[in-house]
Write a protein that holds these residues in place. Structure first.
Motif, PDB file in Angstrom:
ATOM      1  N   ARG A 168     -31.418  -0.187 -50.725  1.00 45.90           N
ATOM      2  CA  ARG A 168     -31.904  -0.262 -49.337  1.00 45.90           C
ATOM      3  C   ARG A 168     -31.654   1.035 -48.589  1.00 45.90           C
ATOM      4  N   LEU A 169     -31.842   2.168 -49.264  1.00 41.26           N
ATOM      5  CA  LEU A 169     -31.574   3.452 -48.637  1.00 41.26           C
ATOM      6  C   LEU A 169     -32.432   3.689 -47.402  1.00 41.26           C
ATOM      7  N   GLN A 170     -33.637   3.119 -47.361  1.00 42.10           N
ATOM      8  CA  GLN A 170     -34.531   3.332 -46.232  1.00 42.10           C
ATOM      9  C   GLN A 170     -34.186   2.434 -45.043  1.00 42.10           C
ATOM     10  N   GLU A 171     -33.312   1.449 -45.266  1.00 45.41           N
ATOM     11  CA  GLU A 171     -32.996   0.469 -44.225  1.00 45.41           C
ATOM     12  C   GLU A 171     -31.572   0.655 -43.718  1.00 45.41           C
ATOM     13  N   LYS A 172     -31.297   0.059 -42.586  1.00 40.65           N
ATOM     14  CA  LYS A 172     -29.940   0.024 -42.068  1.00 40.65           C
ATOM     15  C   LYS A 172     -29.159  -1.070 -42.799  1.00 40.65           C
ATOM     16  N   VAL A 173     -28.005  -0.700 -43.358  1.00 42.89           N
ATOM     17  CA  VAL A 173     -27.119  -1.675 -44.009  1.00 42.89           C
ATOM     18  C   VAL A 173     -25.911  -1.848 -43.099  1.00 42.89           C
ATOM     19  N   SER A 174     -25.728  -3.035 -42.563  1.00 44.87           N
ATOM     20  CA  SER A 174     -24.650  -3.270 -41.601  1.00 44.87           C
ATOM     21  C   SER A 174     -23.330  -3.564 -42.307  1.00 44.87           C
ATOM     22  N   VAL A 175     -22.248  -3.328 -41.595  1.00 41.22           N
ATOM     23  CA  VAL A 175     -20.917  -3.658 -42.114  1.00 41.22           C
ATOM     24  C   VAL A 175     -20.804  -5.162 -42.339  1.00 41.22           C
ATOM     25  N   THR A 176     -21.425  -5.936 -41.465  1.00 40.62           N
ATOM     26  CA  THR A 176     -21.386  -7.396 -41.610  1.00 40.62           C
ATOM     27  C   THR A 176     -21.986  -7.822 -42.945  1.00 40.62           C
ATOM     28  N   GLU A 177     -23.111  -7.203 -43.324  1.00 39.49           N
ATOM     29  CA  GLU A 177     -23.751  -7.539 -44.597  1.00 39.49           C
ATOM     30  C   GLU A 177     -22.852  -7.169 -45.779  1.00 39.49           C
ATOM     31  N   MET A 178     -22.207  -6.001 -45.697  1.00 42.11           N
ATOM     32  CA  MET A 178     -21.324  -5.579 -46.790  1.00 42.11           C
ATOM     33  C   MET A 178     -20.115  -6.501 -46.886  1.00 42.11           C
ATOM     34  N   ALA A 179     -19.542  -6.878 -45.735  1.00 48.32           N
ATOM     35  CA  ALA A 179     -18.394  -7.784 -45.736  1.00 48.32           C
ATOM     36  C   ALA A 179     -18.788  -9.149 -46.286  1.00 48.32           C
ATOM     37  N   ASP A 180     -19.961  -9.640 -45.884  1.00 49.94           N
ATOM     38  CA  ASP A 180     -20.438 -10.939 -46.382  1.00 49.94           C
ATOM     39  C   ASP A 180     -20.633 -10.903 -47.898  1.00 49.94           C
ATOM     40  N   THR A 200     -14.906   5.457 -43.861  1.00 47.30           N
ATOM     41  CA  THR A 200     -15.427   4.264 -43.197  1.00 47.30           C
ATOM     42  C   THR A 200     -16.704   3.837 -43.916  1.00 47.30           C
ATOM     43  N   PRO A 201     -17.123   2.577 -43.753  1.00 51.03           N
ATOM     44  CA  PRO A 201     -18.391   2.162 -44.373  1.00 51.03           C
ATOM     45  C   PRO A 201     -19.567   3.039 -43.967  1.00 51.03           C
ATOM     46  N   TYR A 202     -19.627   3.430 -42.693  1.00 49.40           N
ATOM     47  CA  TYR A 202     -20.731   4.286 -42.230  1.00 49.40           C
ATOM     48  C   TYR A 202     -20.716   5.626 -42.958  1.00 49.40           C
ATOM     49  N   GLN A 203     -19.541   6.240 -43.067  1.00 51.17           N
ATOM     50  CA  GLN A 203     -19.442   7.528 -43.764  1.00 51.17           C
ATOM     51  C   GLN A 203     -19.866   7.391 -45.225  1.00 51.17           C
ATOM     52  N   TYR A 204     -19.520   6.260 -45.832  1.00 48.55           N
ATOM     53  CA  TYR A 204     -19.856   6.055 -47.236  1.00 48.55           C
ATOM     54  C   TYR A 204     -21.360   5.892 -47.424  1.00 48.55           C
ATOM     55  N   VAL A 205     -22.000   5.115 -46.554  1.00 48.66           N
ATOM     56  CA  VAL A 205     -23.456   4.950 -46.627  1.00 48.66           C
ATOM     57  C   VAL A 205     -24.146   6.297 -46.477  1.00 48.66           C
ATOM     58  N   MET A 206     -23.688   7.091 -45.520  1.00 50.47           N
ATOM     59  CA  MET A 206     -24.302   8.414 -45.311  1.00 50.47           C
ATOM     60  C   MET A 206     -24.090   9.315 -46.526  1.00 50.47           C
ATOM     61  N   LYS A 207     -22.941   9.195 -47.189  1.00 55.53           N
ATOM     62  CA  LYS A 207     -22.692   9.995 -48.393  1.00 55.53           C
ATOM     63  C   LYS A 207     -23.678   9.633 -49.493  1.00 55.53           C
ATOM     64  N   ILE A 227     -38.681  12.854 -48.614  1.00 55.57           N
ATOM     65  CA  ILE A 227     -37.312  12.601 -49.082  1.00 55.57           C
ATOM     66  C   ILE A 227     -36.460  12.075 -47.937  1.00 55.57           C
ATOM     67  N   ALA A 228     -36.635  12.653 -46.752  1.00 57.95           N
ATOM     68  CA  ALA A 228     -35.895  12.170 -45.576  1.00 57.95           C
ATOM     69  C   ALA A 228     -36.207  10.695 -45.339  1.00 57.95           C
ATOM     70  N   LEU A 229     -37.483  10.331 -45.433  1.00 54.89           N
ATOM     71  CA  LEU A 229     -37.900   8.940 -45.217  1.00 54.89           C
ATOM     72  C   LEU A 229     -37.343   8.026 -46.304  1.00 54.89           C
ATOM     73  N   GLU A 230     -37.387   8.476 -47.541  1.00 54.37           N
ATOM     74  CA  GLU A 230     -36.961   7.655 -48.679  1.00 54.37           C
ATOM     75  C   GLU A 230     -35.457   7.390 -48.668  1.00 54.37           C
ATOM     76  N   THR A 231     -34.699   8.283 -48.061  1.00 51.84           N
ATOM     77  CA  THR A 231     -33.237   8.148 -48.093  1.00 51.84           C
ATOM     78  C   THR A 231     -32.635   7.718 -46.755  1.00 51.84           C
ATOM     79  N   GLY A 232     -33.487   7.263 -45.826  1.00 55.23           N
ATOM     80  CA  GLY A 232     -32.984   6.642 -44.608  1.00 55.23           C
ATOM     81  C   GLY A 232     -32.656   7.566 -43.464  1.00 55.23           C
ATOM     82  N   PHE A 233     -33.017   8.845 -43.571  1.00 55.76           N
ATOM     83  CA  PHE A 233     -32.805   9.759 -42.448  1.00 55.76           C
ATOM     84  C   PHE A 233     -33.944   9.596 -41.444  1.00 55.76           C
TER      85      PHE A 233
END
Length: 261
Positions: A168-180, A200-207, A227-233
């Motif tokens: 789901r690189l193109q989408e926002k992945v929330s901390v709630t979803e990861m915790a669930d 943090t989870p946010y830093q990891y997703v961005m990495k 590439i920017a679009l495909e990787t969620g930027f």
């Protein structure tokens, strides 16, 4: 009766006061100084780098020494009903009134959390997450023990989290979803995630997004905008900024370097 923990940022009054209450309390120095007197422990000054634990019904006196703000955490006697706070942990930590000194790393965490309280302190959910995170961090420092119920954190599976993020690189992945996904509370997840990854989870997703973007720059013919679009930027400019911060080179330079080899 409120459950879990509450956090607030407030000054100790210049006129002082003395009381006791039916909940556990942590007072952490943040800005300025305050005089504190704990039952059976005498007096001390609170400032950034130290604090005190006030168990339920413990008599204590306090007075602000000039301009000051302290981070105050309150924990109900029923806080263990909140799954992020273990009853055994509260009993161990609040076994007696006492003062403590803290390391620079905790000071940095406290500063960040105080800013969150300052901005979003009206949100009770934010208060509870901040208080749980600070309490877990204090517990490990002051007792040197693993947090009770640590076995429940064994459900954390970084490989499953990686898989979800990469799909789901193109989408926002929330901390709630990861915790669930790990069947954990948000506060438990944040704590375990930092223990395992150092981020943090946010830093990891961005990495992960940036890792994939750099790989595509080197190994694909996709345009930089694609590439920017495909990787969620959000756009090519955001990707360029992130790539330069990581590598010191622009996306175009990375692509040229890859084609030259």
């Amino acid at each position: 009766m409120w459950l879990g923990g509450l956090s607030r940022l407030e000054p100790m009054p210049q006129t002082g006061g003395r009381h006791h209450h039916s909940h556990h309390q942590v007072v952490l120095g943040f800005e300025g100084n305050a005089a504190f007197e704990l039952e059976g422990e005498g007096g001390d000054q609170l400032c950034l780098g130290n604090g005190c634990l006030v168990p339920t019904q413990s008599d204590h006196a306090f007075q602000g020494l000039g301009d000051n703000r302290m981070v105050v955490l309150d924990f109900s006697v029923d806080a263990s009903i909140d799954s992020s706070i273990d009853h055994e942990m509260l009993c161990r930590l609040f076994d007696r009134p006492h003062y403590f000194q803290l390391d620079a790393q905790f000071g940095s965490l406290l500063t960040a959390m105080a800013r969150e309280i300052d901005q979003f302190g009206h949100d009770p959910h934010m208060q509870q997450h901040v208080s749980a995170l600070l309490l877990h961090s204090l517990y490990q420092r002051l007792t040197g023990r693993a947090v009770p119920g640590q076995e429940s954190l064994g459900r954390f599976d970084l490989s499953r989290i990686d898989q979800m993020i990469r799909h789901r690189l193109q989408e926002k992945v929330s901390v709630t979803e990861m915790a669930d996904l790990c069947h954990m509370s948000i506060s438990q997840f944040h704590l375990r995630f930092r223990q395992v990854t150092g981020m943090t989870p946010y830093q990891y997703v961005m990495k992960l997004r940036l890792d994939q973007a750099i790989w595509l720059l080197r190994c694909s013919s996709h345009s930089i905008a694609d590439i920017a679009l495909e990787t969620g930027f959000s756009n090519q400019s955001a990707l360029t900024h992130a790539v330069k911060n990581r590598t010191g080179h622009s996306p175009g330079q990375i692509r040229k370097q890859a084609s030259a080899h």
